[in-house]
Design a protein around this motif. Structure first.
Motif, PDB file in Angstrom:
ATOM      1  N   GLY A   1       0.858  -1.179   0.000  1.00 30.92           N
ATOM      2  CA  GLY A   1       0.000   0.000   0.000  1.00 30.92           C
ATOM      3  C   GLY A   1       0.887   1.220   0.000  1.00 30.92           C
ATOM      4  N   LEU A   2       0.281   2.407   0.057  1.00 29.17           N
ATOM      5  CA  LEU A   2       1.053   3.639   0.098  1.00 29.17           C
ATOM      6  C   LEU A   2       0.835   4.324   1.444  1.00 29.17           C
ATOM      7  N   THR A   3       1.950   4.631   2.108  1.00 26.64           N
ATOM      8  CA  THR A   3       1.823   5.358   3.369  1.00 26.64           C
ATOM      9  C   THR A   3       3.044   6.246   3.532  1.00 26.64           C
ATOM     10  N   ILE A   4       3.148   6.929   4.671  1.00 24.25           N
ATOM     11  CA  ILE A   4       4.294   7.825   4.859  1.00 24.25           C
ATOM     12  C   ILE A   4       5.404   7.095   5.609  1.00 24.25           C
TER      13      ILE A   4
ATOM     14  N   ALA B   1       5.576   3.752   8.229  1.00 24.19           N
ATOM     15  CA  ALA B   1       6.146   2.485   7.758  1.00 24.19           C
ATOM     16  C   ALA B   1       7.245   2.022   8.709  1.00 24.19           C
ATOM     17  N   HIS B   2       8.106   2.962   9.093  1.00 20.38           N
ATOM     18  CA  HIS B   2       9.234   2.581   9.955  1.00 20.38           C
ATOM     19  C   HIS B   2       8.756   2.183  11.336  1.00 20.38           C
TER      20      HIS B   2
ATOM     21  N   GLY C   1      11.269  10.965  11.378  1.00 21.21           N
ATOM     22  CA  GLY C   1      11.244  10.672   9.950  1.00 21.21           C
ATOM     23  C   GLY C   1      10.598  11.752   9.095  1.00 21.21           C
ATOM     24  N   PHE C   2      10.266  12.889   9.674  1.00 17.29           N
ATOM     25  CA  PHE C   2       9.719  13.998   8.888  1.00 17.29           C
ATOM     26  C   PHE C   2      10.863  14.952   8.538  1.00 17.29           C
TER      27      PHE C   2
END
Ligand code: AMP
Ligand code: MG
Length: 653
Positions: free
Chosen positions: A593-596, A600-601, A649-650
């Motif tokens: 899927g698609l996520t940020i 995910a981490h 992670g941003f």
């Protein structure tokens, strides 16, 4: 009653199976009316209560003042007790000299010598007036004249600085009426009269039982497939908040014999019994069958046109109310506050809870099912002209929505919607709601908590309401929030956010979030591949399941571009958050899927970066100078917040 029933349309097809089990569904109003008719009027038991424990209780008798307060004439100031006639001619030019009597009247000292003409007696604030005196002169208005006399340079009127006996409360006066709720003021009045104990309505003793094989008490270890008993604690607390004496018995397994024994014991020792769970008329659900054996008239309503809350069961067993709340904690709370609290308060001789209702404007339309009274959780924020109630967290299973909700609104069974702009009555979960200092309405991001943490530590309350980027922008345009976090991509200009701002809003850059494909580490279809390669292998494998995102999400636009015409298995699974996508993949319900990246981490998943998304804030200019907004802007720019964002992670903008 017939009227009420016929107005309610037939249930929808999808509910027929479930609905069959409840042959008579009553409207909320009819169920409540029948329940109250079976319980009231009734005599309310009373009991003596020491003053120290009487706070919040309802007085059950009129109280007449047994003494005068104050009990004697007393001085209001430090000074001298005098005869006012002696001072009739006193002035700056012609001071009057008074001889001091040989005593000092301190507080609690009964005078022994009279004040004769030409004399004065020193007296302290609260001291009893001696015989002969009719006024007090303040010490500031006198001067010593030798060791045993004073000079007074102004006249005194009779009664000056004297509180007369009974001037506060007169003996024989009606002090407090039956039914009065005892607050600190009433306690003060009673104490002043020397009353140490009052007759008050006895607190109804309410037994609380949770039911379900899956329940574990907080503090114990959670077994596989078990959940913590939420209702037990929350119902007991809500009973205490509403004048009852809650007695939590525990969670009983779905076993008819064990449950019946527990219910019988609980009911014998109490005035009321509240159960939760096991009311759906399912195979394991037995409590309603037991109630039928506990006393007359038994079940009064089982199956009420509420959403959520249909399985609520109301019964009266030999005069005692017995209630089975729905199992889902939020459903249990809606029905408890809406339908049980009024009955409980009447049993406790307390008036309806005025401090737990506020009126607020609902800014958006809320759709509602025709034929059922619907409860919708709301969060309160301060608008330009009064309170605003944002609907939040639909879905009866979510306890988390409690955290952001202040209470709920009720939509009438005969309404198909609550139109935007409705002034609605909000029932508060906890009275005396505190409206937040900073209101953030829009798209939620875990990074937000990292920025607002310092505000919370500084004592500011921050409320963030997740309604998505577009919902946030609309709220900001209406001036209902301070900031709207948004991540909206404009196809034409190929830029984020700025093209969506309108007058009155300014953009405050937030941070960047890398979006990409998530997969379980080690999956050869994705591991070590570029986005294009990964997509090719995913689409080539018919066993490969995806998880999508909801329409309107920024991430969905990216997914649609990646997929083109393809509709792989899982396409219709469209959760509403980045976290739900990661959960679906890590729990093997989907393969990608698609996520940020931070999500995910945090889930320990593999990640292939695709594009950076801009998460910024639309700031309502008119509210920019508010201290909480300034504090937020300072926090956003601070090194601490930037470091915390980067660590998570941003990429701070
Ligand atoms: P029931 O009506 O017993 O089928 O319960 C409906 C749902 O509410 C199930 O998911 C239960 O696990 C849940 N539930 C029931 N009682 C409680 C409780 N005391 N605390 C938390 N959840 C509960
Ligand atoms: Mg159950």
């Amino acid at each position: 009653m017939k009227d009420v029933m016929t107005k309610i349309p037939a249930p929808k097809q999808s509910e027929n199976l479930d609905q069959d089990q409840f042959l008579t569904i009553l409207s909320r109003e009819e169920a409540l009316a029948r329940f109250e008719a079976a319980l009231f009027p009734r005599a309310i038991a009373s009991e003596p209560r020491p003053l120290a424990d009487a706070l919040g209780a309802a007085l059950s008798e009129d109280i007449t003042a047994p003494i005068d307060v104050p009990p004697f004439d007393r001085s209001n100031v430090d000074g001298f007790a005098v005869r006012s006639a002696d001072l009739a001619s006193a002035s700056e030019a012609a001071p009057v000299r008074l001889k001091l009597n040989d005593e000092v009247i301190a507080c609690g000292v009964a005078p022994t010598r009279p004040v004769l003409s030409g004399t004065a007696t020193p007296i302290a604030t609260g001291g009893p007036l001696p015989r002969g005196a009719d006024a007090i002169v303040m010490v500031e208005h006198t001067q010593p004249s030798g060791a045993r006399a004073i000079e007074v340079r102004r006249a005194a009127s009779p009664g000056q600085f004297v509180s007369y006996a009974g001037s506060d409360i007169a003996r024989g006066e009606a002090l407090l009426r039956a039914g009065t709720i005892i607050g600190s003021r009433e306690i003060g009045m009673l104490a002043a009269c020397g009353i140490a104990e009052v007759m008050v309505a006895r607190k109804p003793r309410v037994a609380v039982i949770s039911t379900g094989d899956e329940l574990v008490q907080p503090g114990e270890a959670l077994r596989a497939a078990a959940i913590y008993d939420t209702n037990g604690a929350i119902v007991a607390a809500a009973i205490t908040e509403n004048g009852g004496e809650a007695c939590f018995i525990g969670a009983i397994k779905d076993d008819e014999a064990a449950l019946e024994a527990a219910m019988r014991r609980a009911l014998a020792d109490s005035d009321m019994l509240v159960l939760s769970g096991g009311t759906s008329k399912g195979a394991g659900d037995v409590s309603h069958r037991i109630i039928a054996r506990l006393g007359q008239p038994g079940i009064i309503a089982h199956g009420i046109a509420l959403k959520p809350g249909k399985p609520l069961c109301l019964a009266v067993c030999d005069g005692k109310p017995v209630v089975i709340l729905p199992g889902f904690p939020t459903s249990a709370m809606f029905t408890f506050h809406d339908m049980i609290v009024p009955v409980l308060r009447r049993l406790a001789a307390l008036p309806p809870r005025a401090d737990a209702k506020v009126t607020a404007k609902v800014p958006v339309r809320i759709a509602s099912e025709l034929g059922r009274t619907e409860f919708v959780m709301v969060s309160l924020v301060e608008g330009a002209d009064g309170l605003i109630a944002y609907p939040s967290g639909k879905g009866s299973g979510a306890i988390t929505s409690f955290a952001q909700a202040d209470g709920f609104v009720r939509i009438d069974a005969l309404a198909e919607q609550m139109p935007a702009g409705t002034e609605a009555e909000v029932t508060l979960f906890t009275p005396h709601v505190r409206v937040p200092d900073l209101v953030i309405v829009g798209s939620h991001c875990t990074g937000l908590d990292l920025v607002t943490a310092s505000l919370s530590h500084a004592g500011l309350t921050v409320r963030s309401i997740a309604v998505g980027s577009l919902g946030g922008l609309a709220a900001a345009k209406r001036g209902e929030c301070d900031l709207a976090p948004i991540h909206l991509f404009d196809d034409k200009s190929e830029t984020y956010n700025t093209p969506f701002l309108s007058d009155g809003l300014e953009l405050v850059p937030g941070w960047r979030r890398m979006q990409g494909i998530v997969f379980r580490k080690g999956d050869a279809r994705f591991e070590g591949k570029t986005v294009q390669e990964a997509m090719r292998s995913a689409l080539a494998d018919p066993a490969c399941v995806m998880v999508n995102r909801n329409q309107g999400a920024g991430t969905r636009i990216l997914i649609d571009r990646l997929l083109g015409e393809a509709r792989p298995d899982g396409y219709w699974n469209q959760p509403r958050s980045h976290n739900a996508v990661a959960a679906a993949v890590s729990q093997h319900r989907a393969d990608w899927g698609l996520t940020i990246a931070p999500v995910a981490h945090a889930s320990g998943l593999g990640f292939i970066p695709l594009a950076e998304e801009h998460y910024d804030f639309a700031l309502v200019k008119a509210r920019k100078q508010r201290p909480a907004v300034q504090a937020f802007l300072d926090a956003l720019a601070s090194e601490d917040a930037r470091a915390a964002l980067a660590k998570a992670g941003f990429r701070p903008a």
